[in-house]
Structures are given as C-alpha cells and as structure tokens.
Design a protein around this motif. Structure first.
Motif, PDB file in Angstrom:
ATOM      1  N   ILE A   1       0.816  -1.215   0.000  1.00  0.00           N
ATOM      2  CA  ILE A   1       0.000   0.000   0.000  1.00  0.00           C
ATOM      3  C   ILE A   1       0.848   1.263   0.000  1.00  0.00           C
ATOM      4  O   ILE A   1       0.471   2.261  -0.617  1.00  0.00           O
ATOM      5  CB  ILE A   1      -0.986  -0.010   1.185  1.00  0.00           C
ATOM      6  CG1 ILE A   1      -1.967   1.148   1.098  1.00  0.00           C
ATOM      7  CG2 ILE A   1      -0.238   0.009   2.515  1.00  0.00           C
ATOM      8  CD1 ILE A   1      -3.095   1.079   2.113  1.00  0.00           C
ATOM      9  N   ASP A   2       1.999   1.240   0.665  1.00  0.00           N
ATOM     10  CA  ASP A   2       2.823   2.449   0.717  1.00  0.00           C
ATOM     11  C   ASP A   2       3.333   2.839  -0.664  1.00  0.00           C
ATOM     12  O   ASP A   2       3.522   4.015  -0.948  1.00  0.00           O
ATOM     13  CB  ASP A   2       4.019   2.229   1.651  1.00  0.00           C
ATOM     14  CG  ASP A   2       3.587   2.173   3.108  1.00  0.00           C
ATOM     15  OD1 ASP A   2       4.393   1.728   3.948  1.00  0.00           O
ATOM     16  OD2 ASP A   2       2.440   2.565   3.406  1.00  0.00           O
ATOM     17  N   LYS A   3       3.571   1.853  -1.499  1.00  0.00           N
ATOM     18  CA  LYS A   3       4.092   2.108  -2.835  1.00  0.00           C
ATOM     19  C   LYS A   3       2.952   2.381  -3.834  1.00  0.00           C
ATOM     20  O   LYS A   3       3.095   3.209  -4.725  1.00  0.00           O
ATOM     21  CB  LYS A   3       4.894   0.885  -3.295  1.00  0.00           C
ATOM     22  CG  LYS A   3       5.417   0.954  -4.716  1.00  0.00           C
ATOM     23  CD  LYS A   3       6.478   2.020  -4.883  1.00  0.00           C
ATOM     24  CE  LYS A   3       7.044   1.979  -6.299  1.00  0.00           C
ATOM     25  NZ  LYS A   3       8.037   3.062  -6.510  1.00  0.00           N
ATOM     26  N   PHE A   4       1.842   1.676  -3.659  1.00  0.00           N
ATOM     27  CA  PHE A   4       0.723   1.765  -4.610  1.00  0.00           C
ATOM     28  C   PHE A   4      -0.588   2.031  -3.873  1.00  0.00           C
ATOM     29  O   PHE A   4      -1.497   1.194  -3.873  1.00  0.00           O
ATOM     30  CB  PHE A   4       0.607   0.480  -5.421  1.00  0.00           C
ATOM     31  CG  PHE A   4       1.780   0.167  -6.295  1.00  0.00           C
ATOM     32  CD1 PHE A   4       2.726  -0.780  -5.911  1.00  0.00           C
ATOM     33  CD2 PHE A   4       1.950   0.824  -7.505  1.00  0.00           C
ATOM     34  CE1 PHE A   4       3.813  -1.069  -6.724  1.00  0.00           C
ATOM     35  CE2 PHE A   4       3.038   0.541  -8.326  1.00  0.00           C
ATOM     36  CZ  PHE A   4       3.972  -0.401  -7.934  1.00  0.00           C
ATOM     37  N   PRO A   5      -0.732   3.188  -3.241  1.00  0.00           N
ATOM     38  CA  PRO A   5      -2.015   3.459  -2.587  1.00  0.00           C
ATOM     39  C   PRO A   5      -3.147   3.539  -3.601  1.00  0.00           C
ATOM     40  O   PRO A   5      -2.978   4.085  -4.687  1.00  0.00           O
ATOM     41  CB  PRO A   5      -1.780   4.799  -1.880  1.00  0.00           C
ATOM     42  CG  PRO A   5      -0.537   5.366  -2.474  1.00  0.00           C
ATOM     43  CD  PRO A   5       0.256   4.249  -3.054  1.00  0.00           C
TER      44      PRO A   5
ATOM     45  N   LEU B   1      -5.119   4.928  -8.646  1.00  0.00           N
ATOM     46  CA  LEU B   1      -3.890   4.230  -8.258  1.00  0.00           C
ATOM     47  C   LEU B   1      -2.788   5.270  -8.243  1.00  0.00           C
ATOM     48  O   LEU B   1      -2.613   5.994  -9.230  1.00  0.00           O
ATOM     49  CB  LEU B   1      -3.566   3.130  -9.272  1.00  0.00           C
ATOM     50  CG  LEU B   1      -2.158   2.509  -9.175  1.00  0.00           C
ATOM     51  CD1 LEU B   1      -2.061   1.580  -7.967  1.00  0.00           C
ATOM     52  CD2 LEU B   1      -1.806   1.750 -10.443  1.00  0.00           C
ATOM     53  N   THR B   2      -2.048   5.336  -7.155  1.00  0.00           N
ATOM     54  CA  THR B   2      -0.889   6.217  -7.092  1.00  0.00           C
ATOM     55  C   THR B   2       0.367   5.362  -7.114  1.00  0.00           C
ATOM     56  O   THR B   2       0.454   4.359  -6.396  1.00  0.00           O
ATOM     57  CB  THR B   2      -0.928   7.071  -5.809  1.00  0.00           C
ATOM     58  OG1 THR B   2      -2.113   7.897  -5.840  1.00  0.00           O
ATOM     59  CG2 THR B   2       0.294   7.970  -5.717  1.00  0.00           C
ATOM     60  N   VAL B   3       1.301   5.749  -7.952  1.00  0.00           N
ATOM     61  CA  VAL B   3       2.615   5.118  -7.956  1.00  0.00           C
ATOM     62  C   VAL B   3       3.532   6.092  -7.221  1.00  0.00           C
ATOM     63  O   VAL B   3       3.766   7.218  -7.707  1.00  0.00           O
ATOM     64  CB  VAL B   3       3.114   4.848  -9.388  1.00  0.00           C
ATOM     65  CG1 VAL B   3       4.417   4.052  -9.354  1.00  0.00           C
ATOM     66  CG2 VAL B   3       2.061   4.097 -10.193  1.00  0.00           C
TER      67      VAL B   3
END
Lengths: 113, 111
Positions: free
Chosen positions: A63-67, A78-80
């Motif tokens: 989750i920290d990498k791809f919230p 999707l956030t990278v």
C-alpha cells in the motif's frame, strides 16, 4: 460492456515523484482491479480496489508504494509513489460486473527518468 | 511451474491459414476461462469466453479440455487483421473474480 477511461494516457515523470492515475467507468461495476504490464510481458495484478475499504494487494505489492482509492462504484485511483525507473510500465484498470469477464481501460503509459 | 502457460510464438502464418493456440493451467478447480486479444500498444480486449461445451464465434472456436487442463483457440481463414497477441485467462478459485493471465501468444499473419 462498460466504457472505461483512464487519465492520464501517458506521462513522463522524474524519479522520486508520485503519479496518480484515474479510472472512470460509465456505469456501476462490482469489482475494479489494477494491473501492471511491463514491455513484452503479460499482465500482473497489483490489487483489487474495494469500494469503501482498503484495497487488497497481491504478493509483492504494498500500500505504501501503490495506494489505491475507490470512493464509489464507478471510480478508482492508483498512485505510484516514490517512482524509480523500474516502475516504468503500462498501468491498466479493469472492471467486472458480477461475472469473471473483465474489461480493461485503455491504460496509462508511464516512463520514469 | 506457472499457473497459466502459453507458447509465446510468434506464429507466422499466411493469410487464409488455420492456426491453433493452446494454453495450459495448473489449478484443476478453475471454472472460468477466457481468450483476450491485445493489439500493440493497446489494452486487452475480451475475445471469447470458453465454455465446457466449446463455443464458436465466426472464424474463432474455443475449446476446453478439463482432463488435460488446457484451453485452445482455433482461428480459421486468418486475416491480416488477426495479427495480435492472444492472452488466455483463467479464474482463481477464491471467489475473488480475479483472473490469472498467460504471457500471450503472438500471431503474425502475412499476405
């Protein structure tokens, strides 16, 4: 089948920055998924976007990498985060409407320099 | 062993040829099977669902062999426009609606 759009369609980003990708569907759907497809390779599932609760991540994705958010039945992001060149890929969202048939958005082509 | 395996190809065939792809899967309990088509730099598009009795859609025929755990796609009278990568997908058995994709088979149809 549902009409799915993604924004942005492509982006070039600097390492260390973050990019948020949006997926919008023209009708309510049961499930939304996020995939990554690296050049010449098949689709790798990142996570299932759950409406109103935390996403379910596949092995190797956190989750920290791809919230991921899914505030309603037609939209997900999707956030990278903290990108590196290894994150250069195509990111695709897909949806189902209560069966196993999945329909894909057009994808976001991300290049990290 | 990968959960879903495909011959990467490429299959290079002349127009009008018949070509067949196979896809093997490891989980004998899988229930849903699909073929997708992916053009270069485009998203995968659902081509066919694969039913136990087999199904046909024009020039395309999909079959399931549960005993040997593979699905097949047959394309008759190949067209130039059939050139693409064909991905098979198999459902997981955890009621999650998740699919496992093969790595794809590339088809090139030449004039």
């Amino acid at each position: 089948s549902a009409v799915i759009s993604q924004k942005p369609s492509r982006d070039i980003c600097q390492r260390g920055t973050s990019l948020t990708i949006q997926c919008q569907v023209d009708s309510q759907v049961t499930m939304m998924f996020w995939y990554r497809q690296q050049p010449g390779q098949s689709l790798t599932l990142i996570a299932t976007a759950n409406q109103g609760s935390e996403a379910t991540y596949e092995s190797g994705f956190v989750i920290d990498k791809f919230p991921i958010s899914r505030p309603n039945l037609t939209f997900s992001t999707l956030t990278v985060s903290n990108m590196s060149p290894e994150d250069s890929s195509i990111y695709l969202c897909s949806v189902t409407t209560g069966t196993y048939e999945q329909y894909f958005g057009p994808g976001t082509r991300l290049t990290v320099t | 062993r990968k959960e879903v395996e495909q011959d990467p190809g490429p299959f290079n065939v002349p127009e009008g040829a018949t070509v067949a792809f196979n896809c093997t899967y490891s989980n004998s309990a899988s229930q849903s099977f699909f073929w997708y088509r992916q053009d270069c730099r485009k998203e995968p598009k659902l081509l066919m669902s694969v039913y136990s009795s087999g199904n046909e859609d024009g020039r395309f025929t999909a079959q399931l062999n549960r005993a040997s755990q593979y699905i097949s796609l047959l394309i008759r009278d190949s067209k130039l426009s059939d050139s693409a990568t064909y991905l098979c997908a198999v459902s997981r058995m955890d009621s999650s609606y998740k699919l496992i994709f093969g790595s794809g088979t590339r088809l090139l149809v030449r004039p």
